[in-house]
Design a protein around this motif. Structure first.
Motif, PDB file in Angstrom:
ATOM      1  N   SER A  10      -8.310   2.395  11.214  1.00  0.00           N
ATOM      2  CA  SER A  10      -8.505   3.708  10.616  1.00  0.00           C
ATOM      3  C   SER A  10      -9.888   3.810   9.991  1.00  0.00           C
ATOM      4  O   SER A  10     -10.414   2.853   9.444  1.00  0.00           O
ATOM      5  CB  SER A  10      -7.444   3.924   9.550  1.00  0.00           C
ATOM      6  OG  SER A  10      -7.737   5.091   8.821  1.00  0.00           O
ATOM      7  N   LEU A  57      -6.228  -0.869   4.091  1.00  0.00           N
ATOM      8  CA  LEU A  57      -7.555  -0.342   4.434  1.00  0.00           C
ATOM      9  C   LEU A  57      -8.662  -1.205   3.842  1.00  0.00           C
ATOM     10  O   LEU A  57      -9.691  -1.451   4.464  1.00  0.00           O
ATOM     11  CB  LEU A  57      -7.711   1.103   3.934  1.00  0.00           C
ATOM     12  CG  LEU A  57      -6.895   2.175   4.652  1.00  0.00           C
ATOM     13  CD1 LEU A  57      -7.030   3.505   3.920  1.00  0.00           C
ATOM     14  CD2 LEU A  57      -7.339   2.326   6.104  1.00  0.00           C
ATOM     15  N   THR A  61     -10.339   5.982   7.642  1.00  0.00           N
ATOM     16  CA  THR A  61     -10.097   6.560   6.317  1.00  0.00           C
ATOM     17  C   THR A  61     -10.585   5.593   5.241  1.00  0.00           C
ATOM     18  O   THR A  61     -10.231   4.415   5.264  1.00  0.00           O
ATOM     19  CB  THR A  61      -8.588   6.814   6.121  1.00  0.00           C
ATOM     20  OG1 THR A  61      -8.115   7.615   7.196  1.00  0.00           O
ATOM     21  CG2 THR A  61      -8.321   7.503   4.805  1.00  0.00           C
ATOM     22  N   ASP A  70      -5.080  10.975  10.361  1.00  0.00           N
ATOM     23  CA  ASP A  70      -4.673   9.603  10.020  1.00  0.00           C
ATOM     24  C   ASP A  70      -3.152   9.497  10.127  1.00  0.00           C
ATOM     25  O   ASP A  70      -2.422  10.095   9.326  1.00  0.00           O
ATOM     26  CB  ASP A  70      -5.138   9.284   8.583  1.00  0.00           C
ATOM     27  CG  ASP A  70      -4.846   7.846   8.204  1.00  0.00           C
ATOM     28  OD1 ASP A  70      -3.708   7.394   8.466  1.00  0.00           O
ATOM     29  OD2 ASP A  70      -5.736   7.180   7.657  1.00  0.00           O
ATOM     30  N   PHE A 118     -10.892   3.467   1.882  1.00  0.00           N
ATOM     31  CA  PHE A 118     -10.027   2.888   0.845  1.00  0.00           C
ATOM     32  C   PHE A 118     -10.040   3.755  -0.413  1.00  0.00           C
ATOM     33  O   PHE A 118      -8.997   4.072  -0.983  1.00  0.00           O
ATOM     34  CB  PHE A 118     -10.542   1.472   0.555  1.00  0.00           C
ATOM     35  CG  PHE A 118     -10.050   0.852  -0.724  1.00  0.00           C
ATOM     36  CD1 PHE A 118      -8.706   0.519  -0.889  1.00  0.00           C
ATOM     37  CD2 PHE A 118     -10.947   0.564  -1.754  1.00  0.00           C
ATOM     38  CE1 PHE A 118      -8.260  -0.080  -2.060  1.00  0.00           C
ATOM     39  CE2 PHE A 118     -10.494  -0.033  -2.930  1.00  0.00           C
ATOM     40  CZ  PHE A 118      -9.152  -0.353  -3.086  1.00  0.00           C
ATOM     41  N   TYR A 174      -0.915   1.190   1.666  1.00  0.00           N
ATOM     42  CA  TYR A 174      -1.846   1.562   2.730  1.00  0.00           C
ATOM     43  C   TYR A 174      -3.296   1.347   2.280  1.00  0.00           C
ATOM     44  O   TYR A 174      -4.127   0.846   3.051  1.00  0.00           O
ATOM     45  CB  TYR A 174      -1.617   3.019   3.138  1.00  0.00           C
ATOM     46  CG  TYR A 174      -2.490   3.484   4.278  1.00  0.00           C
ATOM     47  CD1 TYR A 174      -2.671   2.702   5.424  1.00  0.00           C
ATOM     48  CD2 TYR A 174      -3.151   4.709   4.217  1.00  0.00           C
ATOM     49  CE1 TYR A 174      -3.474   3.129   6.470  1.00  0.00           C
ATOM     50  CE2 TYR A 174      -3.954   5.147   5.265  1.00  0.00           C
ATOM     51  CZ  TYR A 174      -4.111   4.348   6.394  1.00  0.00           C
ATOM     52  OH  TYR A 174      -4.912   4.776   7.416  1.00  0.00           O
TER      53      TYR A 174
END
Lengths: 246, 95
Positions: A6, A64, A8, A122, A10, A60
């Motif tokens: 991903s 990350l 995305t 995401d 942290f 999650y």
């Protein structure tokens, strides 16, 4: 199936996780203190919903980051400067009107945020948000009913609800501040959130406060003194007895 | 207005489709809307139900304890009213 890594950040997920975590902790203060048993359970339920969201998001975020930090590591072993929540959720809320005004704003914001994340790019955030969106719809309904009941209630309840609203309003704007790498642009949520909140205020015969926004800075790790006390209480047990379970 | 002034409501929960609503308890609330939400929070937080009824306790007409004998005892010796002489087909859980 291999999931591509991903993109995305942290820090973005951490911010959303910390909003939910700190709000849950503040909500927990009401347990045994709500006006009646039924409301006590309602607020506990809401806090636990938020805690569940925080756990998913923290887990999650830890993935990350890729440094092997678990949800517990992130919740219990960071200091206030490493928290990324907004100021709205971190200050004490020992007045019931304040708690409901804050929940109205926060849940209206979370409702828009999670609805957008559920449709976002995401897949992990979409799954977490897809579950949370139903929870938040109930939180919003709960807050709306109390704000209307108190705002459009007696002379005294109306006055106190307006005062509570004035106290929370400076912290609304920070929710819409830009965030690096945001999956859902906070600025884009502003109109929808304010439309929801202001329609409730109109129904409650309350006036939208005209106050300057607070300085904010939670997304950069700048917090009010209150967060330190909150964390001291929340983290004390885990830090004193690492890995304690019960 | 203190909680003591709030009327009492009886709560009925239907645990799943096909079953009846079952009385689970009571609570205090100022009005029906609030009673329904309080019932949700107090009585269905562990997935107990898919449907809720709340009824003002004052609206319930109850049989009186003093009339128990004349109300209920006459049914005691009428065993032929029980459908125990039938075999229940397999797979029928709620007859």
């Amino acid at each position: 199936m291999i999931t591509p890594p991903s993109s995305t950040p942290f820090s973005y997920v951490l911010g959303l996780a910390d909003d939910a975590l700190v709000s849950a902790q503040r909500m927990g203060w009401w347990i045994s203190r709500a006006p009646q048993l039924e409301e006590d359970l309602a607020l506990a339920n809401i806090g636990l919903d938020q805690l569940g969201q925080a756990r998913n998001l923290l887990t999650y975020a830890g993935e990350l980051e890729g440094a092997g930090r678990s949800e517990d590591d992130l919740a219990y072993l960071r200091d206030d400067r490493d928290f990324r929540n907004v100021w709205l959720v971190e200050r004490p809320q020992t007045d019931f009107g304040v708690a409901m005004a804050r929940l109205l704003v926060f849940s209206a914001w979370q409702a828009e945020l999670y609805a957008a994340l559920a449709l976002g790019e995401d897949p992990t955030l979409a799954a977490i948000a897809g579950k949370a969106v139903k929870e938040v719809a109930y939180h919003l309904d709960h807050a709306r009913r109390w704000v209307v009941r108190l705002g459009d209630g007696t002379e005294e309840s109306h006055a106190r609800m307006q005062v509570a609203l004035e106290a929370e309003w400076p912290y609304v704007e920070e929710l819409f501040g830009p965030v690096d790498g945001a999956v859902v642009d906070p600025v884009a949520l502003r109109d929808a959130v304010l439309t929801t909140v202001e329609s409730v205020l109109a129904e409650a015969t309350l006036v939208v406060p005209q106050v300057a926004p607070a300085r904010g800075g939670g997304r950069r790790g700048l917090h009010t003194e209150d967060l330190g006390y909150l964390l001291a209480e929340m983290q004390h047990l885990h830090r004193s007895h690492p890995g304690a379970t019960w | 207005m203190s909680t003591r002034d709030w009327p009492l409501w009886e709560v009925f929960v239907r645990s799943r489709r096909g079953l009846s609503h079952v009385h689970v308890g009571s609570l205090h609330a100022p009005d029906a809307e609030m009673a329904l939400r309080n019932a949700r929070d107090v009585y269905t937080r562990r997935q107990e139900g898919v449907s809720l009824w709340v009824v003002p306790s004052a609206e319930i007409v109850a049989s009186e304890a003093g009339q128990r004998e004349e109300f209920f005892d006459p049914a005691a010796d009428k065993i032929y009213r029980h459908p125990t002489f039938y075999e229940i087909p397999e797979g029928v859980e709620h007859l």
